[in-house]
Design a protein around this motif. Sequence first.
Motif, mmCIF file in Angstrom:
data_model
loop_
_atom_site.group_PDB
_atom_site.id
_atom_site.type_symbol
_atom_site.label_atom_id
_atom_site.label_comp_id
_atom_site.label_asym_id
_atom_site.label_seq_id
_atom_site.Cartn_x
_atom_site.Cartn_y
_atom_site.Cartn_z
ATOM 1 N N GLY A 192 -9.960 -6.545 -14.614
ATOM 2 C CA GLY A 192 -10.065 -8.069 -14.320
ATOM 3 C C GLY A 192 -8.652 -8.363 -13.747
ATOM 4 O O GLY A 192 -8.429 -9.632 -13.707
ATOM 5 N N GLU A 193 -7.678 -7.234 -13.675
ATOM 6 C CA GLU A 193 -6.202 -7.780 -13.109
ATOM 7 C C GLU A 193 -6.264 -8.175 -11.897
ATOM 8 O O GLU A 193 -5.395 -8.945 -11.481
ATOM 9 C CB GLU A 193 -5.286 -6.740 -13.387
ATOM 10 C CG GLU A 193 -3.843 -6.833 -13.011
ATOM 11 C CD GLU A 193 -3.240 -5.673 -13.275
ATOM 12 O OE1 GLU A 193 -2.042 -5.752 -12.876
ATOM 13 O OE2 GLU A 193 -3.679 -4.609 -13.979
ATOM 14 N N LEU A 194 -7.167 -7.723 -11.163
ATOM 15 C CA LEU A 194 -7.223 -8.035 -9.508
ATOM 16 C C LEU A 194 -8.324 -9.151 -9.072
ATOM 17 O O LEU A 194 -9.363 -8.727 -9.142
ATOM 18 C CB LEU A 194 -7.151 -6.691 -8.866
ATOM 19 C CG LEU A 194 -6.395 -5.563 -9.100
ATOM 20 C CD1 LEU A 194 -7.049 -4.404 -8.260
ATOM 21 C CD2 LEU A 194 -5.049 -5.834 -8.652
ATOM 22 N N LYS A 195 -7.731 -10.317 -8.735
ATOM 23 C CA LYS A 195 -8.652 -11.302 -8.435
ATOM 24 C C LYS A 195 -7.998 -12.385 -7.373
ATOM 25 O O LYS A 195 -7.008 -12.144 -7.276
ATOM 26 C CB LYS A 195 -8.995 -12.056 -9.809
ATOM 27 C CG LYS A 195 -9.760 -11.537 -10.813
ATOM 28 C CD LYS A 195 -9.917 -12.355 -11.650
ATOM 29 C CE LYS A 195 -11.069 -11.830 -12.924
ATOM 30 N NZ LYS A 195 -12.303 -11.553 -12.231
ATOM 31 N N ASP A 196 -9.051 -12.900 -6.394
ATOM 32 C CA ASP A 196 -8.787 -14.104 -5.640
ATOM 33 C C ASP A 196 -7.947 -13.617 -4.421
ATOM 34 O O ASP A 196 -7.151 -14.407 -4.127
ATOM 35 C CB ASP A 196 -8.091 -15.272 -6.411
ATOM 36 C CG ASP A 196 -9.051 -15.752 -7.519
ATOM 37 O OD1 ASP A 196 -10.103 -15.752 -7.452
ATOM 38 O OD2 ASP A 196 -8.527 -16.295 -8.634
ATOM 39 N N PHE A 197 -8.063 -12.559 -4.095
ATOM 40 C CA PHE A 197 -7.210 -12.035 -2.859
ATOM 41 C C PHE A 197 -8.124 -12.539 -1.762
ATOM 42 O O PHE A 197 -9.253 -12.492 -1.769
ATOM 43 C CB PHE A 197 -7.185 -10.570 -2.811
ATOM 44 C CG PHE A 197 -6.217 -10.039 -3.520
ATOM 45 C CD1 PHE A 197 -4.728 -9.940 -3.365
ATOM 46 C CD2 PHE A 197 -6.483 -9.592 -4.917
ATOM 47 C CE1 PHE A 197 -3.829 -9.484 -4.276
ATOM 48 C CE2 PHE A 197 -5.674 -9.021 -5.877
ATOM 49 C CZ PHE A 197 -4.043 -9.164 -5.321
ATOM 50 N N ASP A 198 -7.295 -12.954 -0.716
ATOM 51 C CA ASP A 198 -7.854 -13.495 0.647
ATOM 52 C C ASP A 198 -8.231 -12.105 1.469
ATOM 53 O O ASP A 198 -9.248 -12.104 2.289
ATOM 54 C CB ASP A 198 -6.956 -14.166 1.464
ATOM 55 C CG ASP A 198 -6.419 -15.474 0.622
ATOM 56 O OD1 ASP A 198 -7.565 -16.269 0.468
ATOM 57 O OD2 ASP A 198 -5.303 -15.781 0.246
ATOM 58 N N VAL A 199 -7.528 -11.028 1.520
ATOM 59 C CA VAL A 199 -7.672 -9.874 2.313
ATOM 60 C C VAL A 199 -7.596 -8.682 1.456
ATOM 61 O O VAL A 199 -6.355 -8.570 0.859
ATOM 62 C CB VAL A 199 -6.923 -10.044 3.527
ATOM 63 C CG1 VAL A 199 -7.167 -8.634 4.294
ATOM 64 C CG2 VAL A 199 -7.031 -11.176 4.231
ATOM 65 N N CYS A 200 -8.610 -7.792 1.467
ATOM 66 C CA CYS A 200 -8.261 -6.405 0.897
ATOM 67 C C CYS A 200 -8.244 -5.378 2.102
ATOM 68 O O CYS A 200 -9.404 -5.537 2.751
ATOM 69 C CB CYS A 200 -9.299 -5.960 -0.241
ATOM 70 S SG CYS A 200 -9.105 -7.019 -1.889
ATOM 71 N N VAL A 201 -7.420 -4.261 2.184
ATOM 72 C CA VAL A 201 -7.268 -3.489 3.039
ATOM 73 C C VAL A 201 -7.219 -2.092 2.431
ATOM 74 O O VAL A 201 -6.726 -1.819 1.567
ATOM 75 C CB VAL A 201 -5.856 -3.769 3.650
ATOM 76 C CG1 VAL A 201 -5.774 -2.557 4.914
ATOM 77 C CG2 VAL A 201 -5.701 -5.052 4.325
ATOM 78 N N ASP A 202 -8.312 -1.279 2.858
ATOM 79 C CA ASP A 202 -8.577 -0.034 2.615
ATOM 80 C C ASP A 202 -8.308 0.941 3.789
ATOM 81 O O ASP A 202 -9.079 0.944 4.799
ATOM 82 C CB ASP A 202 -9.604 0.363 1.870
ATOM 83 C CG ASP A 202 -10.142 1.774 1.376
ATOM 84 O OD1 ASP A 202 -9.612 2.706 2.222
ATOM 85 O OD2 ASP A 202 -10.649 1.882 0.567
ATOM 86 N N LYS A 203 -7.329 1.713 3.664
ATOM 87 C CA LYS A 203 -7.098 2.779 4.870
ATOM 88 C C LYS A 203 -7.089 4.171 4.365
ATOM 89 O O LYS A 203 -6.126 4.998 4.177
ATOM 90 C CB LYS A 203 -5.825 2.495 5.224
ATOM 91 C CG LYS A 203 -5.523 3.013 6.854
ATOM 92 C CD LYS A 203 -4.550 2.284 7.518
ATOM 93 C CE LYS A 203 -3.242 2.219 6.945
ATOM 94 N NZ LYS A 203 -2.465 3.673 6.969
ATOM 95 N N LEU A 227 -14.322 -4.264 -5.557
ATOM 96 C CA LEU A 227 -13.940 -4.920 -4.420
ATOM 97 C C LEU A 227 -14.377 -6.287 -4.391
ATOM 98 O O LEU A 227 -13.723 -7.276 -4.118
ATOM 99 C CB LEU A 227 -14.651 -4.312 -3.005
ATOM 100 C CG LEU A 227 -14.458 -4.954 -1.813
ATOM 101 C CD1 LEU A 227 -12.939 -4.829 -1.598
ATOM 102 C CD2 LEU A 227 -15.233 -4.214 -0.650
ATOM 103 N N GLY A 228 -15.554 -6.619 -4.940
ATOM 104 C CA GLY A 228 -16.107 -7.998 -5.239
ATOM 105 C C GLY A 228 -15.511 -8.816 -6.060
ATOM 106 O O GLY A 228 -15.266 -10.026 -6.090
ATOM 107 N N ASP A 229 -14.982 -8.105 -7.187
ATOM 108 C CA ASP A 229 -14.232 -8.787 -8.166
ATOM 109 C C ASP A 229 -12.737 -9.209 -7.676
ATOM 110 O O ASP A 229 -12.182 -10.128 -8.003
ATOM 111 C CB ASP A 229 -14.022 -7.930 -9.489
ATOM 112 C CG ASP A 229 -15.216 -7.750 -10.284
ATOM 113 O OD1 ASP A 229 -16.112 -8.647 -9.977
ATOM 114 O OD2 ASP A 229 -15.467 -6.801 -11.080
ATOM 115 N N ALA A 230 -12.240 -8.308 -6.874
ATOM 116 C CA ALA A 230 -10.850 -8.612 -6.372
ATOM 117 C C ALA A 230 -10.683 -9.430 -5.214
ATOM 118 O O ALA A 230 -9.629 -10.515 -5.116
ATOM 119 C CB ALA A 230 -10.164 -7.119 -5.783
ATOM 120 N N LEU A 231 -11.867 -9.701 -4.563
ATOM 121 C CA LEU A 231 -11.986 -10.792 -3.381
ATOM 122 C C LEU A 231 -12.392 -12.134 -3.577
ATOM 123 O O LEU A 231 -13.607 -12.284 -4.511
ATOM 124 C CB LEU A 231 -12.800 -10.014 -1.882
ATOM 125 C CG LEU A 231 -12.054 -9.139 -0.972
ATOM 126 C CD1 LEU A 231 -13.154 -8.706 -0.154
ATOM 127 C CD2 LEU A 231 -11.043 -9.927 -0.223
#
Length: 287
Positions: A192-203, A227-231
């Motif tokens: 739950g540490e990663l939340k409310d990001f506008d953009v997530c990038v995976d390369k 990913l759903g939790d972070a975005l």
Amino acid sequence: MPLFHCMLEEGGPEEHLSPGNVSVTTESCDPRPLICIKNPHVRPLPHHSSMADESENTHGGPNSTKRDGPKGGEDDFVPSKLGTKQYWDEAYQTELETFRDIGDVGEIWFGEQSMGRVIRWMEKAEIPKNASILDIGTGNGVLLVELAKEGYTNLTGIDYSAASVALAKDVLQAEDLNNISVKEVDFLSGSGELKDFDVCVDKGTFDAISLNPENTNEVRIRYVQALGDALKEGGYFVITSCNWTKEQLLQRFSSGFEFVQQLPTPSIQFGGKTGNNVTALIFKRLH
């Protein structure tokens, strides 16, 4: 060891590579992520190539691969040590020592063109410069450097490898970029540490995760959930993959995400067929 399916320097949508000139851009490939050959049937290349033989032998010989067209399923992925934390800890420890010794940042996954593609899309999509951006599996942190140079100010990089985090911090410090957060975080932990990001990038991170020898399908499911939790709702997910086709990614991220567009990547022509060595897609998180 060079990769066969990830060895082409990425260019614009008009770039077409034939067997006769495939080898001219091999220097741009990342030699580490052998994940790029785990689903080779989706992007067929000449079987007589010595690099094809070499990469196939690395994973148990030619019988470990398929070249039967673009509709192979997820069962075609063979678990590999490249899906393990131990592998990446060792790889990034070596790169960290190299950087501290001679200042070499190491390899750039998919080449510099892939970073430029992401940044160009962000500019066209008018992503605000203060948008919160998460680099999933930051590696050496070079993408964060490039985003910062383009004026993006709210950047976070994560990796589950402590050596990767140390390397990224050293690279950022060498560039006098001290306002970028880099954390040792397992994206799949569900903390739950990663939340409310506008953009997530995976390369390339989802590629590696997909090869986890333990609970292979479970970790893919957990990735989508994480990913759903972070975005945040309406946030964007940018994924670049050399293992997954567009159709496979659309299926994997069909729940909770809306497909936005496919970014142009180089195409390869062989045997009368055209395919891509890299897939780059944009998704938007739904409510």
